[in-house]
Scaffold this motif. Structure first.
Motif, PDB file in Angstrom:
ATOM      1  N   ALA A 132      -4.062 -28.825  27.425  1.00 37.62           N
ATOM      2  CA  ALA A 132      -2.823 -29.263  26.768  1.00 37.62           C
ATOM      3  C   ALA A 132      -2.474 -28.338  25.602  1.00 37.62           C
ATOM      4  CB  ALA A 132      -2.977 -30.699  26.269  1.00 37.62           C
ATOM      5  N   ASP A 133      -3.470 -27.739  24.976  1.00 38.88           N
ATOM      6  CA  ASP A 133      -3.220 -26.867  23.814  1.00 38.88           C
ATOM      7  C   ASP A 133      -2.476 -25.583  24.163  1.00 38.88           C
ATOM      8  OD1 ASP A 133      -4.369 -28.623  22.134  1.00 38.88           O
ATOM      9  OD2 ASP A 133      -6.273 -27.559  21.933  1.00 38.88           O
ATOM     10  N   VAL A 134      -2.447 -25.233  25.455  1.00 43.53           N
ATOM     11  CA  VAL A 134      -1.695 -24.027  25.843  1.00 43.53           C
ATOM     12  C   VAL A 134      -0.547 -24.398  26.792  1.00 43.53           C
ATOM     13  CG1 VAL A 134      -3.635 -22.454  25.478  1.00 43.53           C
ATOM     14  CG2 VAL A 134      -3.283 -23.466  27.749  1.00 43.53           C
ATOM     15  N   GLY A 135      -0.271 -25.705  26.869  1.00 44.23           N
ATOM     16  CA  GLY A 135       0.842 -26.166  27.701  1.00 44.23           C
ATOM     17  C   GLY A 135       0.503 -26.214  29.175  1.00 44.23           C
ATOM     18  N   ALA A 136      -0.805 -26.319  29.507  1.00 47.33           N
ATOM     19  CA  ALA A 136      -1.199 -26.302  30.927  1.00 47.33           C
ATOM     20  C   ALA A 136      -1.486 -27.700  31.466  1.00 47.33           C
ATOM     21  CB  ALA A 136      -2.414 -25.402  31.111  1.00 47.33           C
ATOM     22  N   GLY A 137      -1.067 -28.743  30.753  1.00 47.56           N
ATOM     23  CA  GLY A 137      -1.296 -30.103  31.247  1.00 47.56           C
ATOM     24  C   GLY A 137      -2.756 -30.485  31.120  1.00 47.56           C
ATOM     25  N   ALA A 138      -3.346 -30.908  32.251  1.00 48.16           N
ATOM     26  CA  ALA A 138      -4.727 -31.388  32.200  1.00 48.16           C
ATOM     27  C   ALA A 138      -5.614 -30.544  33.113  1.00 48.16           C
ATOM     28  CB  ALA A 138      -4.759 -32.836  32.657  1.00 48.16           C
ATOM     29  N   SER A 139      -6.927 -30.680  32.932  1.00 48.67           N
ATOM     30  CA  SER A 139      -7.882 -29.994  33.810  1.00 48.67           C
ATOM     31  C   SER A 139      -7.641 -30.448  35.250  1.00 48.67           C
ATOM     32  CB  SER A 139      -9.315 -30.374  33.467  1.00 48.67           C
ATOM     33  OG  SER A 139      -9.463 -30.495  32.095  1.00 48.67           O
ATOM     34  N   GLN A 140      -7.917 -29.552  36.192  1.00 41.57           N
ATOM     35  CA  GLN A 140      -7.728 -29.928  37.606  1.00 41.57           C
ATOM     36  C   GLN A 140      -9.070 -29.935  38.300  1.00 41.57           C
ATOM     37  OE1 GLN A 140      -4.638 -26.672  37.681  1.00 41.57           O
ATOM     38  NE2 GLN A 140      -4.708 -27.420  39.786  1.00 41.57           N
ATOM     39  N   ILE A 141      -9.283 -30.978  39.061  1.00 43.05           N
ATOM     40  CA  ILE A 141     -10.475 -31.033  39.905  1.00 43.05           C
ATOM     41  C   ILE A 141      -9.984 -30.732  41.316  1.00 43.05           C
ATOM     42  CG2 ILE A 141     -12.297 -32.541  40.808  1.00 43.05           C
ATOM     43  CD1 ILE A 141     -12.685 -31.929  37.845  1.00 43.05           C
ATOM     44  N   VAL A 142     -10.353 -29.587  41.838  1.00 39.57           N
ATOM     45  CA  VAL A 142      -9.863 -29.167  43.149  1.00 39.57           C
ATOM     46  C   VAL A 142     -10.923 -29.537  44.189  1.00 39.57           C
ATOM     47  CG1 VAL A 142      -9.097 -27.191  44.517  1.00 39.57           C
ATOM     48  CG2 VAL A 142      -8.655 -27.251  42.058  1.00 39.57           C
ATOM     49  N   LEU A 143     -10.512 -30.252  45.210  1.00 36.43           N
ATOM     50  CA  LEU A 143     -11.497 -30.683  46.213  1.00 36.43           C
ATOM     51  C   LEU A 143     -11.649 -29.633  47.306  1.00 36.43           C
ATOM     52  CD1 LEU A 143     -10.660 -34.485  46.533  1.00 36.43           C
ATOM     53  CD2 LEU A 143     -12.483 -33.391  45.235  1.00 36.43           C
ATOM     54  N   THR A 144     -12.859 -29.099  47.403  1.00 31.92           N
ATOM     55  CA  THR A 144     -13.184 -28.088  48.414  1.00 31.92           C
ATOM     56  C   THR A 144     -14.544 -28.439  49.029  1.00 31.92           C
ATOM     57  OG1 THR A 144     -14.501 -26.661  46.997  1.00 31.92           O
ATOM     58  CG2 THR A 144     -12.116 -26.332  46.929  1.00 31.92           C
ATOM     59  N   ALA A 145     -14.979 -27.599  49.955  1.00 28.89           N
ATOM     60  CA  ALA A 145     -16.289 -27.835  50.580  1.00 28.89           C
ATOM     61  C   ALA A 145     -17.426 -27.697  49.570  1.00 28.89           C
ATOM     62  CB  ALA A 145     -16.485 -26.871  51.742  1.00 28.89           C
ATOM     63  N   ARG A 146     -17.151 -27.185  48.390  1.00 24.38           N
ATOM     64  CA  ARG A 146     -18.188 -27.057  47.358  1.00 24.38           C
ATOM     65  C   ARG A 146     -18.234 -28.285  46.449  1.00 24.38           C
ATOM     66  NH1 ARG A 146     -18.163 -23.202  50.170  1.00 24.38           N
ATOM     67  NH2 ARG A 146     -19.551 -24.652  51.172  1.00 24.38           N
TER      68      ARG A 146
END
Ligand code: KIV
Ligand code: ZN
Length: 389
Positions: free
Chosen positions: A318-332
């Motif tokens: 949020a401090d750089v205007g990027a919203g929130a952290s993203q949790i990307v669902l992959t095979a890992r």
């Protein structure tokens, strides 16, 4: 209070020199508005003698900025350049002329074909002439990164004595190593009389991928102005990226005894704007503003971030205007991330149920780069159908 580091944006001048990134006056004005929202200290609006369009851009940006930022135009150490630049800046509330010439052996012998003495004479003349138009004159010692230490001291001493208010030490070719560049700035700080009364600026290129590290070495050793561009746009491999250097200063404010006044929440907007206007895409893994800068895809990392964000994130998005952290669902991804996303979608599973869905999820993830919400919904619906069959 820590040292204020002035942020000198050159997206509209050095950034525009990036092949394929040219902009018209209207586009430059739109970017200038965003630079004002970022609260940059200086906007280098163009190189007025280079074209009527650039002259017009500098003139209109000077009007737009009013007293909110210094507006600067670039010149060579040539009288005509300086006159045209002064004309473009005529209505600026806070005008600055940025003049200079090459100081490295390669620039003196091969490009300018002048002696060291002639170089000093031209530098002093350019600064003195620019001072007849504006009070604020910045001198650039082009290719300082490859210059002789003692000759650089002589040139900088001469322009400081001639009234330069800012001395810009560029690593024009991005050749230096950060420690060496820092030592060069320290050497100037120690050996130029009166340097404490002027602003020392660094302008670093990214040919070896070290522009930000070079600029930081400069700040560590006494520079109080950093020249930079949005997304690191600039000649060849680019310039120092503003978002990187500002956030590096912020993360290390105490040890550097330094801060900037940049409104960092405007970074992502600025990055997207410059990218859409210039057509220069931002790589996904670009620090601070890249699409993946706050995305986590491996199970170990996702588990850590879900327990406590700063396990794997040093900056709040949020401090750089990027919203929130993203949790990307992959095979890992692991159980923790899958469960987290299922909960966000309103599902509650535990124990064996979750294990079964996880197994189906892994089978799907092995066939795709990323598993999206609609994929998860279809997995759950499939499982419901099996349960009711
Ligand atoms: O890289 C450089 O040396 C420059 C100067 C004109 C400041 O862009
Ligand atoms: Zn440059």
């Amino acid at each position: 209070m820590t040292r204020k580091i002035n942020i000198f944006d050159t997206t509209l001048r050095d950034g525009e020199q990036s092949p394929g990134a040219s902009m018209n006056t209207e586009e430059k004005l739109v970017i200038a508005r965003q630079l004002l929202r970022l609260n940059v200290d200086i906007i280098e609006a163009g190189f007025p003698i280079s074209s009527p369009g650039d002259f017009e851009s500098v003139r209109r940006i000077a009007e737009l900025a009013g007293d909110k930022a210094v507006v600067c135009g670039l010149t060579r150490a040539i009288d005509k350049d300086i006159e045209v630049c002064a004309d473009a800046l005529k209505y600026a509330k806070r005008p600055r002329i940025h003049t200079g010439l090459g100081v490295s052996p390669s620039h003196l012998h091969d490009k300018l074909r002048i002696t060291e003495e002639q170089c000093i004479e031209r530098a002093v003349h350019a600064v003195s002439y620019a001072k007849t138009f504006v009070e604020d004159v910045q001198f650039y010692a082009e290719d300082a990164g490859r210059s002789d230490y003692d000759f650089l001291v002589k040139v900088i001493q001469a322009v400081v004595d001639a009234g330069a208010t800012v001395v810009n030490i560029p690593d024009t070719t991005g050749y230096s190593l950060p420690e060496e560049f820092g030592a060069r700035i320290a050497y100037l700080m120690e050996n130029v009389r009166g340097i404490e009364n002027v602003t020392v600026s660094v302008h670093c290129h990214n040919d070896l991928g070290m522009a930000t590290a070079l600029a930081m070495a400069g700040v560590k050793n006494g520079a109080t102005q950093v020249e930079c561009t949005i997304n690191g746009l600039g000649e060849r491999a680019g310039n120092t990226a503003m978002e990187e250097v500002v956030m590096a200063i912020r993360m290390h404010e105490e040890e550097l005894n330094a801060h900037t006044d940049i409104h960092t929440r405007e970074f992502v907007k600025a990055s997207r704007l410059v990218s859409s206007i210039t057509g220069m895409n931002v790589q996904a893994n670009k620090a601070i503003v890249g699409a993946n800068a706050f995305a986590h895809s491996s199970g170990i990392h996702q588990d850590g971030v879900l327990k406590k964000r700063d396990t794997y994130e040093i900056i709040d998005p949020a401090d750089v205007g990027a919203g929130a952290s993203q949790i990307v669902l992959t095979a890992r991804s692991g159980h923790a991330a899958l469960n987290h996303r299922l909960e966000e979608l309103g599902y509650e599973f535990s124990g064996e149920e979750l294990d079964k869905i996880y197994e189906a999820f892994l089978n799907m993830a092995d066939k795709k780069k990323e598993v999206y919400d609609e994929d998860l919904e279809s997995l759950v619906n499939e499982r419901d159908r099996e349960e009711t069959a």
